[in-house]
Design an enzyme around this catalytic site. Structure first.
Site, mmCIF file in Angstrom:
data_model
loop_
_atom_site.group_PDB
_atom_site.id
_atom_site.type_symbol
_atom_site.label_atom_id
_atom_site.label_comp_id
_atom_site.label_asym_id
_atom_site.label_seq_id
_atom_site.Cartn_x
_atom_site.Cartn_y
_atom_site.Cartn_z
ATOM 1 N N HIS A 193 -4.239 -21.384 -3.887
ATOM 2 C CA HIS A 193 -4.863 -20.284 -4.639
ATOM 3 C C HIS A 193 -3.927 -19.606 -5.623
ATOM 4 O O HIS A 193 -4.353 -18.764 -6.411
ATOM 5 C CB HIS A 193 -5.519 -19.264 -3.697
ATOM 6 N N CYS A 313 0.025 -3.550 -0.291
ATOM 7 C CA CYS A 313 -0.636 -2.267 -0.445
ATOM 8 C C CYS A 313 -1.609 -2.112 0.720
ATOM 9 O O CYS A 313 -2.419 -2.987 0.952
ATOM 10 C CB CYS A 313 -1.402 -2.356 -1.753
HETATM 11 N N1 PLP Z 1 4.785 -17.280 0.139
HETATM 12 C C1 PLP Z 1 4.801 -16.631 -1.031
HETATM 13 C C2 PLP Z 1 6.067 -16.592 -1.826
HETATM 14 C C3 PLP Z 1 3.643 -15.998 -1.505
HETATM 15 O O1 PLP Z 1 3.679 -15.356 -2.673
HETATM 16 C C4 PLP Z 1 2.476 -16.047 -0.705
HETATM 17 C C5 PLP Z 1 1.257 -15.342 -1.130
HETATM 18 O O2 PLP Z 1 1.229 -14.156 -1.306
HETATM 19 C C6 PLP Z 1 2.518 -16.740 0.510
HETATM 20 C C7 PLP Z 1 3.692 -17.336 0.900
HETATM 21 C C8 PLP Z 1 1.304 -16.831 1.395
HETATM 22 O O3 PLP Z 1 0.402 -17.765 0.890
HETATM 23 P P1 PLP Z 1 -1.090 -17.876 1.454
HETATM 24 O O4 PLP Z 1 -1.864 -16.792 0.812
HETATM 25 O O5 PLP Z 1 -1.541 -19.251 1.030
HETATM 26 O O6 PLP Z 1 -1.044 -17.767 2.917
#
Ligand code: PLP
Length: 365
Positions: A193, A313
């Protein structure tokens, strides 16, 4: 949204889904269970394998090493929670790495410098005291600053110290070219996503032959590495978003970001975090010495512009960013920091509109 204009500039939180992905998702929902041995199952399996090949090729790995998960959070927790090794993690990681790491009492934390770059010196200090075996977990790109981290160097050092390297590549994936073999890491985790694919689907790559203990057990799916009926529509949508990666697109995004930064600096003495460092093309995270992030976020939202503070947030309250704290940023600048992250659908006039609204907010407060 009711606003005359709705402008989305929060792609690091989630990308606007790509129209090509929506199109394939509608068809993809009609698929059957890929574990079934009948013709419907065989066809579903074929589609999953094709998607796996497309995604694996985009980061130059063998498809067999790629495991589909519910997202990067699950993939990160699979590595961090389930290893018997002690952990060394940077203190600017995403919460899905940091929170499970903090639950282990012997985890060591690597520091970053004022620009948000992981300190090799700090890593050496930790490793000098003990020679592993560790899992060292450092992200490729920080989600708040967009700063690209020295992963290859970290992996070389780790391997000399009998340790394995996990790299969360979420915020670099699709934004900069990634060759996992060149980075020399042992595990990589990423998510659909953030690149215009669907939510709830992600990937975990495990280097062939490297130890791995599944987080979710109870079925033979994903070669016993992640049990549960595959999210086939998610997987197909994920592959479709990867097909959309293009140098032209990231080049356009970079030009827009540069314009945004140039215009911002004309309006006010803003402090752009990691300004002189190697950063991904889409992210500008900046503070000022006048207006709080809450005022900016609310005023921009009222003008139809969606951006974020870098940190999570909850219940309308915006906390301090652990990344800026780790970078030792002065508290006034830290409390004014907002992140603008661009993406595939961002247009030149949206940047103009953002600048004009932000200028109004800055001058009136
Ligand atoms: N790792 C990082 C650096 C992210 O920016 C995010 C999302 O915010 C995630 C992990 C988590 O991803 P997911 O929303 O697919 O669980």
């Amino acid at each position: 949204m009711e606003n005359t204009r709705s402008i989305y500039l929060d792609y690091n939180s989630t990308s606007m889904i790509r129209p090509q992905v929506i199109k394939v998702l509608i068809e993809a929902h009609k698929n059957f269970n890929a574990s079934s041995v009948h013709q419907f199952g065989v066809e579903a399996r074929r589609k999953i394998n094709l998607a796996r090949e497309i995604i694996a090729e985009s980061i130059n790995v063998d498809p067999d090493g790629l495991v589909f998960t519910s997202g990067a959070t699950e993939a990160n927790v699979s590595i961090i929670n389930n290893s018997n090794r002690r952990l060394v993690v940077s203190n600017i990681e995403h919460d899905s790495v940091l929170i499970p790491s903090r639950q282990k009492s012997d985890t060591k934390f690597i520091e970053v410098d004022q620009d948000g770059v992981i300190s090799i010196e700090s890593l050496y200090k930790i490793l000098k005291k003990n020679n592993g075996p560790y899992i060292i977990s450092t992200m490729l790109v920080n989600n708040e600053t967009g700063v690209i981290q020295p992963i290859k160097e970290i992996a070389d050092i780790a391997h000399k110290h009998n340790s394995l390297v996990h790299c969360d590549i979420v915020q670099g994936f699709g934004k900069i070219p990634i060759d996992i073999n060149e980075l020399g890491i042992d595990y990589a985790t990423f998510s659909a996503h953030k690149v215009g694919g669907p939510q709830g689907i992600g990937g975990l790559w495990i280097k062939p032959g490297v130890e791995f203990e599944p987080l979710i057990q109870g079925g033979s799916q994903e070669n016993f590495r992640r049990a549960g009926t595959e999210n086939i529509s998610g997987i197909i949508g994920f592959a479709e978003s990867v097909k959309c990666f293009s140098k032209k697109e990231t080049g356009n995004i970079l030009s827009l970001r540069k314009k945004l930064e140039k215009e911002l600096l004309k309006v006010a003495p803003v402090y752009i975090f990691g300004y002189n460092q190697n950063r991904v093309p889409n992210t500008v995270y900046f503070g000022n010495n006048k207006i709080t992030k809450e005022t900016q976020l609310v005023s921009l939202d009222l003008s139809g512009i969606a951006v974020s503070s870098g940190s999570a947030c909850s219940s309308g309250k915006v906390g301090n960013s652990h990344v800026l704290e780790a970078m030792n940023i002065e508290s006034k600048i830290m409390s004014s920091a907002i992140r603008v992250s661009l993406g595939w659908a961002t247009k030149d006039h949206e940047i103009d509109y953002f600048i004009s609204k932000w200028t109004d907010i800055y001058c009136k407060n």
